[in-house]
Motif scaffolding. Structure first.
Motif, PDB file in Angstrom:
ATOM      1  N   PHE A 193       0.798  -1.396  -0.127  1.00 54.50           N
ATOM      2  CA  PHE A 193      -0.510   0.192   0.519  1.00 54.50           C
ATOM      3  C   PHE A 193       1.042   1.598  -0.289  1.00 54.50           C
ATOM      4  CE2 PHE A 193      -1.985   3.197   2.740  1.00 54.50           C
ATOM      5  CZ  PHE A 193      -3.563   3.468   1.667  1.00 54.50           C
ATOM      6  N   CYS A 194       1.872   1.275   0.729  1.00 53.19           N
ATOM      7  CA  CYS A 194       2.846   2.482   0.967  1.00 53.19           C
ATOM      8  C   CYS A 194       4.018   1.757   1.332  1.00 53.19           C
ATOM      9  CB  CYS A 194       2.460   3.552   1.885  1.00 53.19           C
ATOM     10  SG  CYS A 194       1.927   3.219   3.489  1.00 53.19           S
ATOM     11  N   MET A 195       5.408   2.117   1.331  1.00 60.87           N
ATOM     12  CA  MET A 195       6.462   2.476   1.623  1.00 60.87           C
ATOM     13  C   MET A 195       7.155   3.736   1.758  1.00 60.87           C
ATOM     14  SD  MET A 195       9.122   0.671  -0.508  1.00 60.87           S
ATOM     15  CE  MET A 195      11.137   0.166   0.912  1.00 60.87           C
ATOM     16  N   GLU A 196       7.799   4.014   2.853  1.00 62.63           N
ATOM     17  CA  GLU A 196       7.844   5.102   3.744  1.00 62.63           C
ATOM     18  C   GLU A 196       9.412   4.895   3.762  1.00 62.63           C
ATOM     19  OE1 GLU A 196       6.462   8.151   6.077  1.00 62.63           O
ATOM     20  OE2 GLU A 196       7.916   7.800   7.673  1.00 62.63           O
ATOM     21  N   TRP A 197      10.405   5.755   3.410  1.00 63.97           N
ATOM     22  CA  TRP A 197      11.966   6.068   4.053  1.00 63.97           C
ATOM     23  C   TRP A 197      12.637   6.758   4.347  1.00 63.97           C
ATOM     24  CZ3 TRP A 197      16.581   7.440   1.498  1.00 63.97           C
ATOM     25  CH2 TRP A 197      17.898   7.216   2.140  1.00 63.97           C
ATOM     26  N   THR A 198      13.334   6.981   5.868  1.00 69.82           N
ATOM     27  CA  THR A 198      13.896   8.386   6.724  1.00 69.82           C
ATOM     28  C   THR A 198      14.886   7.848   6.586  1.00 69.82           C
ATOM     29  OG1 THR A 198      11.037   8.395   7.272  1.00 69.82           O
ATOM     30  CG2 THR A 198      13.052   9.684   8.765  1.00 69.82           C
ATOM     31  N   PRO A 199      15.353   9.151   6.243  1.00 71.63           N
ATOM     32  CA  PRO A 199      16.963   8.445   6.378  1.00 71.63           C
ATOM     33  C   PRO A 199      17.552   8.675   7.799  1.00 71.63           C
ATOM     34  CG  PRO A 199      16.969  10.031   4.791  1.00 71.63           C
ATOM     35  CD  PRO A 199      15.446   9.676   5.109  1.00 71.63           C
ATOM     36  N   GLY A 200      18.415   7.475   8.193  1.00 73.51           N
ATOM     37  CA  GLY A 200      18.917   7.478   9.858  1.00 73.51           C
ATOM     38  C   GLY A 200      17.644   6.776  10.846  1.00 73.51           C
ATOM     39  N   LYS A 201      16.291   6.570  10.261  1.00 72.19           N
ATOM     40  CA  LYS A 201      15.455   5.850  11.013  1.00 72.19           C
ATOM     41  C   LYS A 201      15.100   4.514  10.057  1.00 72.19           C
ATOM     42  CE  LYS A 201      13.649  10.330  13.047  1.00 72.19           C
ATOM     43  NZ  LYS A 201      12.177  10.464  13.244  1.00 72.19           N
ATOM     44  N   GLY A 202      15.325   4.577   8.886  1.00 71.18           N
ATOM     45  CA  GLY A 202      14.990   3.328   8.083  1.00 71.18           C
ATOM     46  C   GLY A 202      13.373   3.486   7.528  1.00 71.18           C
ATOM     47  N   PHE A 203      12.772   1.585   7.546  1.00 71.96           N
ATOM     48  CA  PHE A 203      11.494   2.509   6.075  1.00 71.96           C
ATOM     49  C   PHE A 203      10.328   1.776   7.083  1.00 71.96           C
ATOM     50  CE2 PHE A 203      15.306   0.509   3.760  1.00 71.96           C
ATOM     51  CZ  PHE A 203      15.536   1.142   2.854  1.00 71.96           C
ATOM     52  N   TYR A 204       8.848   2.021   6.768  1.00 73.96           N
ATOM     53  CA  TYR A 204       8.342   2.094   6.943  1.00 73.96           C
ATOM     54  C   TYR A 204       7.134   1.493   6.002  1.00 73.96           C
ATOM     55  CZ  TYR A 204       3.338   2.567   9.536  1.00 73.96           C
ATOM     56  OH  TYR A 204       2.146   2.601  10.316  1.00 73.96           O
ATOM     57  N   LEU A 205       6.648  -0.299   6.265  1.00 71.87           N
ATOM     58  CA  LEU A 205       6.202  -0.154   4.709  1.00 71.87           C
ATOM     59  C   LEU A 205       4.633  -0.969   5.148  1.00 71.87           C
ATOM     60  CD1 LEU A 205       9.130  -2.023   4.647  1.00 71.87           C
ATOM     61  CD2 LEU A 205       7.868  -2.559   2.437  1.00 71.87           C
ATOM     62  N   VAL A 206       3.457  -0.379   4.807  1.00 69.83           N
ATOM     63  CA  VAL A 206       2.168  -0.958   5.198  1.00 69.83           C
ATOM     64  C   VAL A 206       2.196  -2.288   3.415  1.00 69.83           C
ATOM     65  CG1 VAL A 206      -0.397  -0.437   5.051  1.00 69.83           C
ATOM     66  CG2 VAL A 206       1.916   1.074   6.871  1.00 69.83           C
ATOM     67  N   ALA A 207       1.664  -3.685   3.685  1.00 71.71           N
ATOM     68  CA  ALA A 207       1.423  -4.078   2.768  1.00 71.71           C
ATOM     69  C   ALA A 207      -0.342  -3.934   2.905  1.00 71.71           C
ATOM     70  CB  ALA A 207       1.732  -5.770   3.307  1.00 71.71           C
ATOM     71  N   LYS A 213       5.028  -3.146   8.459  1.00 71.27           N
ATOM     72  CA  LYS A 213       6.738  -3.828   8.642  1.00 71.27           C
ATOM     73  C   LYS A 213       7.781  -1.977   8.922  1.00 71.27           C
ATOM     74  CE  LYS A 213       7.295  -8.109   6.724  1.00 71.27           C
ATOM     75  NZ  LYS A 213       7.951  -9.150   5.701  1.00 71.27           N
ATOM     76  N   ARG A 214       8.439  -2.033   9.995  1.00 67.01           N
ATOM     77  CA  ARG A 214       8.882  -1.116  10.622  1.00 67.01           C
ATOM     78  C   ARG A 214      10.539  -1.470  11.300  1.00 67.01           C
ATOM     79  NH1 ARG A 214       4.633   1.537  14.747  1.00 67.01           N
ATOM     80  NH2 ARG A 214       5.505  -0.103  15.887  1.00 67.01           N
ATOM     81  N   GLY A 215      11.387  -0.884   9.582  1.00 71.19           N
ATOM     82  CA  GLY A 215      13.074  -1.841  10.017  1.00 71.19           C
ATOM     83  C   GLY A 215      12.826  -3.020   9.915  1.00 71.19           C
ATOM     84  N   SER A 216      13.289  -3.805  11.352  1.00 69.67           N
ATOM     85  CA  SER A 216      13.218  -5.074  11.563  1.00 69.67           C
ATOM     86  C   SER A 216      12.081  -6.051  12.806  1.00 69.67           C
ATOM     87  CB  SER A 216      14.655  -5.551  12.668  1.00 69.67           C
ATOM     88  OG  SER A 216      14.602  -4.781  13.446  1.00 69.67           O
ATOM     89  N   GLU A 217      11.742  -4.539  12.455  1.00 73.46           N
ATOM     90  CA  GLU A 217       9.968  -5.730  13.771  1.00 73.46           C
ATOM     91  C   GLU A 217       9.137  -5.092  12.421  1.00 73.46           C
ATOM     92  OE1 GLU A 217       7.097  -3.064  16.785  1.00 73.46           O
ATOM     93  OE2 GLU A 217       8.683  -1.899  16.475  1.00 73.46           O
ATOM     94  N   GLU A 218       7.937  -6.603  12.663  1.00 69.19           N
ATOM     95  CA  GLU A 218       7.031  -6.726  12.370  1.00 69.19           C
ATOM     96  C   GLU A 218       6.025  -6.663  12.796  1.00 69.19           C
ATOM     97  OE1 GLU A 218       5.152 -10.671   8.746  1.00 69.19           O
ATOM     98  OE2 GLU A 218       7.719 -10.410   9.420  1.00 69.19           O
ATOM     99  N   ILE A 219       4.643  -6.252  12.520  1.00 64.71           N
ATOM    100  CA  ILE A 219       3.499  -6.044  12.966  1.00 64.71           C
ATOM    101  C   ILE A 219       2.544  -6.752  11.778  1.00 64.71           C
ATOM    102  CG2 ILE A 219       1.822  -4.670  14.334  1.00 64.71           C
ATOM    103  CD1 ILE A 219       4.414  -2.814  14.087  1.00 64.71           C
ATOM    104  N   ALA A 220       1.787  -7.606  12.185  1.00 60.85           N
ATOM    105  CA  ALA A 220       0.734  -8.706  11.811  1.00 60.85           C
ATOM    106  C   ALA A 220      -0.162  -7.773  11.559  1.00 60.85           C
ATOM    107  CB  ALA A 220       0.193  -9.664  12.150  1.00 60.85           C
TER     108      ALA A 220
END
Length: 230
Positions: A193-207, A213-220
């Motif tokens: 649905f979206c994928m955001e990248w913030t330098p120094g913080k990482g990625f924020y993905l929504v399927a 998924k946020r960095g190495s943390e995954e939330i179902a």
């Protein structure tokens, strides 16, 4: 009798417009894109034309609004294509980057310096020395990053499509985005649905199934729903 008909038309028009806004979504009220501006003019003309025309009934208002709503939804469906979305909605552009004015962006958007300074003052900024980056948004507003407070983020994927303008602004490539998408367990951008990248913080993905998924943390998605219920 004529006054009663006018009252019925007004009530029908109000209800029809409220239904249109509910179908179009709250974003229609939150920002004005070129498509939203056209919708406002057309809806006003539809209701006003029927209201003052004695030969037109309340059913004509409903029919006209139904046709326009269907056409509006069709346009929004077509906007899933990144080419059409860019033509209809446009892209945000940098008016100021690293403290330097993008003169071409000023000319392309017919923006004068005094207009720009007015927009800055509305954000509480009164000097060019205080700004690092200024982005001109698609709804005509500006986003200001002040000196020493720069914390940029980039929308790399929007509704399953890679946002090329964001790649240009952050200096990355499509291959770089695809590599990170696969790193997080997805085959292609269409699954997101979206994928955001913030330098120094990482990625924020929504399927598209709701998983985050946020960095190495995954939330179902089920866990998010449970958190909301609690």
């Amino acid at each position: 009798m004529q006054y009663f008909e006018i009252a019925v038309k007004l009530l029908t028009g109000m209800i029809g417009i409220l239904v249109f806004l509910r179908i179009a979504g709250k974003a229609q009220m939150a920002q004005l894109t070129p498509l939203d501006t056209v919708s406002a003019f057309v809806i006003g003309a539809l209701v006003g034309g029927v209201l003052y025309n004695p030969d037109m009934t309340a059913l004509h208002i409903l029919f006209a609004l139904a046709v326009w709503t269907a056409f509006n939804l069709f346009i929004r469906f077509c906007m899933r294509s990144k080419v059409l979305r860019r033509l209809i909605k446009g892209d945000s552009v940098y008016l100021v980057k690293n403290g330097a004015i993008n003169f071409k962006a000023f000319k392309r958007n017919s923006l004068e310096m005094e207009q720009f300074r007015l927009l800055l003052r509305q954000k509480g900024v009164f000097s060019m020395f205080d700004i690092e980056d200024v982005r001109f948004e698609t709804n005509g507003s500006i986003t200001v990053a002040e000196v020493g407070k720069v914390n940029e983020s980039y929308l790399l994927v929007n509704n399953g499509a890679i946002v090329d303008s964001s790649l240009f602004h952050c200096g990355k490539t499509r291959q770089w985005v695809l590599r990170h998408i696969k790193h997080y367990g997805y085959e292609n951008p269409s699954q997101l649905f979206c994928m955001e990248w913030t330098p120094g913080k990482g990625f924020y993905l929504v399927a598209k199934n709701g998983d985050v998924k946020r960095g190495s943390e995954e939330i179902a998605a089920e866990e998010i729903a449970q958190e909301v219920l609690n």
